[in-house]
Every structure is written in C-alpha cells, then in structure tokens.
Write an enzyme that holds these catalytic residues in place. Sequence first.
Site, mmCIF file in Angstrom:
data_model
loop_
_atom_site.group_PDB
_atom_site.id
_atom_site.type_symbol
_atom_site.label_atom_id
_atom_site.label_comp_id
_atom_site.label_asym_id
_atom_site.label_seq_id
_atom_site.Cartn_x
_atom_site.Cartn_y
_atom_site.Cartn_z
ATOM 1 N N GLY A 10 0.827 -1.208 0.000
ATOM 2 C CA GLY A 10 0.000 0.000 0.000
ATOM 3 C C GLY A 10 0.859 1.255 0.000
ATOM 4 N N LEU A 12 1.344 3.635 2.418
ATOM 5 C CA LEU A 12 2.192 3.729 3.617
ATOM 6 C C LEU A 12 3.021 2.458 3.799
ATOM 7 C CD1 LEU A 12 3.112 5.043 6.274
ATOM 8 C CD2 LEU A 12 1.022 4.147 7.345
ATOM 9 N N ASP A 36 -5.583 -12.077 5.376
ATOM 10 C CA ASP A 36 -6.862 -11.350 5.372
ATOM 11 C C ASP A 36 -7.181 -11.033 6.827
ATOM 12 O OD1 ASP A 36 -9.371 -10.342 5.284
ATOM 13 O OD2 ASP A 36 -10.321 -12.122 4.402
ATOM 14 N N ILE A 37 -7.027 -9.780 7.219
ATOM 15 C CA ILE A 37 -7.135 -9.473 8.649
ATOM 16 C C ILE A 37 -8.562 -9.661 9.166
ATOM 17 C CG2 ILE A 37 -5.111 -7.961 8.652
ATOM 18 C CD1 ILE A 37 -7.112 -5.574 8.947
ATOM 19 N N ALA A 60 -6.678 -1.381 5.756
ATOM 20 C CA ALA A 60 -7.942 -0.743 6.138
ATOM 21 C C ALA A 60 -8.856 -0.688 4.928
ATOM 22 C CB ALA A 60 -7.688 0.676 6.640
ATOM 23 N N TYR A 125 -16.719 5.232 8.264
ATOM 24 C CA TYR A 125 -15.259 5.037 8.261
ATOM 25 C C TYR A 125 -14.672 5.408 9.620
ATOM 26 C CZ TYR A 125 -10.325 6.045 7.382
ATOM 27 O OH TYR A 125 -8.960 6.102 7.472
ATOM 28 N N LYS A 129 -13.042 2.826 12.403
ATOM 29 C CA LYS A 129 -11.633 2.961 12.803
ATOM 30 C C LYS A 129 -11.516 3.180 14.308
ATOM 31 C CE LYS A 129 -8.315 3.328 10.416
ATOM 32 N NZ LYS A 129 -7.319 2.324 9.901
HETATM 33 N N1 LIG Z 1 -4.708 7.667 2.802
HETATM 34 C C1 LIG Z 1 -4.969 8.625 3.675
HETATM 35 O O1 LIG Z 1 -5.062 9.815 3.333
HETATM 36 C C2 LIG Z 1 -5.110 8.292 5.144
HETATM 37 C C3 LIG Z 1 -5.363 9.325 6.075
HETATM 38 C C4 LIG Z 1 -5.468 8.984 7.444
HETATM 39 C C5 LIG Z 1 -5.305 7.663 7.859
HETATM 40 N N2 LIG Z 1 -5.084 6.669 6.917
HETATM 41 C C6 LIG Z 1 -4.913 5.277 7.357
HETATM 42 O O2 LIG Z 1 -3.610 4.895 6.960
HETATM 43 C C7 LIG Z 1 -3.568 3.490 6.685
HETATM 44 C C8 LIG Z 1 -2.818 3.231 5.386
HETATM 45 O O3 LIG Z 1 -3.403 3.961 4.311
HETATM 46 P P1 LIG Z 1 -2.826 3.811 2.834
HETATM 47 O O4 LIG Z 1 -3.158 5.080 2.137
HETATM 48 O O5 LIG Z 1 -1.418 3.294 2.857
HETATM 49 O O6 LIG Z 1 -3.791 2.642 2.278
HETATM 50 P P2 LIG Z 1 -3.709 1.717 0.951
HETATM 51 O O7 LIG Z 1 -2.704 2.240 -0.021
HETATM 52 O O8 LIG Z 1 -5.102 1.538 0.503
HETATM 53 O O9 LIG Z 1 -3.143 0.348 1.544
HETATM 54 C C9 LIG Z 1 -3.929 -0.502 2.340
HETATM 55 C C10 LIG Z 1 -3.364 -1.887 2.223
HETATM 56 O O10 LIG Z 1 -4.159 -2.779 3.021
HETATM 57 C C11 LIG Z 1 -4.492 -3.929 2.243
HETATM 58 N N3 LIG Z 1 -5.747 -4.503 2.735
HETATM 59 C C12 LIG Z 1 -7.003 -4.011 2.592
HETATM 60 N N4 LIG Z 1 -7.895 -4.829 3.189
HETATM 61 C C13 LIG Z 1 -7.174 -5.854 3.731
HETATM 62 C C14 LIG Z 1 -7.509 -7.006 4.489
HETATM 63 N N5 LIG Z 1 -8.794 -7.306 4.799
HETATM 64 N N6 LIG Z 1 -6.512 -7.830 4.895
HETATM 65 C C15 LIG Z 1 -5.228 -7.572 4.572
HETATM 66 N N7 LIG Z 1 -4.844 -6.501 3.852
HETATM 67 C C16 LIG Z 1 -5.807 -5.646 3.433
HETATM 68 C C17 LIG Z 1 -4.590 -3.418 0.826
HETATM 69 O O11 LIG Z 1 -4.469 -4.478 -0.108
HETATM 70 P P3 LIG Z 1 -5.460 -4.546 -1.394
HETATM 71 O O12 LIG Z 1 -5.438 -3.197 -2.034
HETATM 72 O O13 LIG Z 1 -4.846 -5.613 -2.236
HETATM 73 O O14 LIG Z 1 -6.825 -4.905 -0.854
HETATM 74 C C18 LIG Z 1 -3.397 -2.455 0.804
HETATM 75 O O15 LIG Z 1 -2.197 -3.174 0.578
HETATM 76 C C19 LIG Z 1 -5.022 3.020 6.761
HETATM 77 O O16 LIG Z 1 -5.208 2.416 8.020
HETATM 78 C C20 LIG Z 1 -5.857 4.284 6.695
HETATM 79 O O17 LIG Z 1 -7.065 4.146 7.432
HETATM 80 C C21 LIG Z 1 -4.980 6.979 5.583
#
Ligand SMILES: NC(=O)c1ccc[n+]([C@@H]2O[C@H](COP(=O)([O-])OP(=O)(O)OC[C@H]3O[C@@H](n4cnc5c(N)ncnc54)[C@H](OP(=O)(O)O)[C@@H]3O)[C@@H](O)[C@H]2O)c1
Length: 295
Positions: A10, A12, A36-37, A60, A125, A129
């Site tokens: 992902g 991060l 799969d969490i 997430a 959401y 969380k």
């Molecule tokens: N992006 C933002 O602006 C933002 C802001 C505040 C907080 N956050 C938090 O930061 C964290 C990381 O965000 P990010 O932008 O890096 O997200 P991301 O790019 O969407 O990455 C999320 C990763 O989690 C995997 N995933 C999703 N569902 C899953 C499951 N059930 N079991 C195992 N893996 C799973 C996804 O894989 P697949 O794609 O293959 O499903 C992906 O590799 C999240 O917790 C989010 O809530 C994000």
Amino acid sequence: MRVAVVGSNGQLGSDLVQAFADNGDLVCPLTHADIDIGSYQSVRTALENENVCAVVNTAAMHHVENCEQDPAAAYSVNAIGARNLALATRDLGASLIHISTDYVFDGKKAAPYREEDPALPLNVYGNSKLAGEYYVRTTNAQHFVIRTSALYGTHPCRAKGGRNFVELMLELARTRGQVRVVNDEFISPTPTRVLAQQIVRLSTSDRFGLYHATSEGSCSWYEFAREIFDVAGVKVRLEVAVASDFSMKTPRPRYSVLENGRLKEFGLNLFPSWQDGLRQYLIQSELLTAANARA
Ligand SMILES: NC(=O)c1ccc[n+]([C@@H]2O[C@H](COP(=O)([O-])OP(=O)(O)OC[C@H]3O[C@@H](n4cnc5c(N)ncnc54)[C@H](OP(=O)(O)O)[C@@H]3O)[C@@H](O)[C@H]2O)c1
C-alpha cells in the site's frame, strides 16, 4: 528486530518496508494475498511462523463513500480486523502498531486535536476505525495506535486508486490549466515517507499508547494546492471553492488537524512543517523543475 508489515504494497506500507529495512530490521512484508485481517485464522496462520516481535497494521477499508455504503465490510476490516491482529499479537508476545485516522473527530473544535480529546466520528469510516482503536487498546497492552491525516507518497493509495492529491493537482494544471479547490476543510498533509520513519522511531521505544502523528502546521486543501503549484513552479488558474459546492454524500470533519502532543512530550517527534515535507516529496519524486529545486 523482525517486524511484519500488513498492507505492505500500500501507500504507507511500501514506505514502511523500506524504512524498517533502512533501519537494519528484518521485514516480513504481508500483502492482502498473504493475510486477510478480517479472518482470525488467516491472521494466526500468517503470523505464527514468522517469529516477529512487532506487527504494523496499515490495512484498512478507507474509501469513505464505500464504507458508508457497506458498514458491515468496513467494520469487518477496520474493527474486527484490528481485533484479530490485537489478539494474535498478544498471544504471540508481539507488539502491534496500528494506523488510525483524524476522521475519528467531528472537526468542530477548530484547534488542533490532542490525544486526550474525545473522539466523535461523523461517518462509518471514522466509527469503524475508532472501534478498531478500542479493540487494540483493550486487547494487547504492547500497542501503538497512531492517528494520521491526509497521506501522500510515491506509491499509490490502493483504496483510493491512482494519483495522490499532489499528483492530481499537477495533472489537472497540465491538462486543464484551471483548478478549483475547497478552502474550508483543514488538514495536515503528511508524507508517508516521514510517517514511516516516525513509526520506525516509535517502534524502538516502549512508550506504548495512543499517538497523533502528522506534519507540523495545517492548511486548507486550497492552501495545499497553492503551495504545490508555487513550489513546483506551475502556472495555473487556482480558484477557491467551498465544500458545499461539491455534493458529497457522506459527512466529513471540516477541521481534522492533529497535534503531535505525546510525540513531543517524549522527544520523539520527527515531523517537519507540511511545507518542508511537501518540498522534500517533490524533490524525491522528481516533480520539481531544476530551477525550482535550486530556489
Ligand atoms: N490515505 C490517507 O489519506 C489516510 C489518512 C489517514 C489515515 N489513513 C490510514 O492509513 C492506513 C494506510 O493507508 P494507505 O493510504 O497506505 O492505504 P492503501 O494504499 O489503501 O493500503 C492498504 C493496504 O491494506 C491492504 N488490505 C485491505 N484490506 C485488507 C484485508 N482485509 N486484509 C489484509 N490486507 C488488506 C490493501 O491491499 P489490497 O489493495 O490488495 O486490498 C493495501 O495493501 C489506513 O489504516 C488508513 O485508514 C490513511
């Protein structure tokens, strides 16, 4: 240290894998295909033979509109998924570093939110969380719950697809020459590269608990866009919009700026201002013209 990164491909997660490796740690990267969490059995199977002393959970369901439409799916990943990881790490004697969000707040405070401020989410959401946070905090004493905001990085956000806000602004400027951006929603834009380094730093401490972790300072999305164009040296007609101009179905906090209170209290805060973080990102991503990089 041997550490597992859940969601390792992902936005991060990719930077976390790099940051832990740069720190000399042994990284066990876990993609959705590996774990799969939402399933305790899957979590247990994926972690039990890895012999890790820490697990970072970036996984997430965080597309806000999708969460609103399918609360069961959102809770299955964001709340039950967090619980499954907390149970498994507790039983395996590992710490859990769990990523959460500024969307646990309703945005009515109009001053930076501290860790001790009451959370009152406006949407599914944020609620799911927050439920995940509570499961982690009440299940595994060795936890770091890290709330962050408005992430952007060199790897695409998988949940939201395609470009991050910085890339989107630069593309719109190039293709349309005119951009309208809201000036009444406030955030702390945070580069994932810096957040990943902050998480590595925190993981070496035993000061478990809840943390806010974002860039220093705050801006509206409009101010963020203006800084992107100024620093990148891009000429564009940038117009002010307000949130009500766009028909967003799901309510969102208007003001979700976080104060890194506990990181500062413990002398652990690594974050630069959001402007310096943006400039570093633009240089690393080679999005600056040579002339602007020298300026
Ligand atoms: N992006 C933002 O602006 C933002 C802001 C505040 C907080 N956050 C938090 O930061 C964290 C990381 O965000 P990010 O932008 O890096 O997200 P991301 O790019 O969407 O990455 C999320 C990763 O989690 C995997 N995933 C999703 N569902 C899953 C499951 N059930 N079991 C195992 N893996 C799973 C996804 O894989 P697949 O794609 O293959 O499903 C992906 O590799 C999240 O917790 C989010 O809530 C994000």
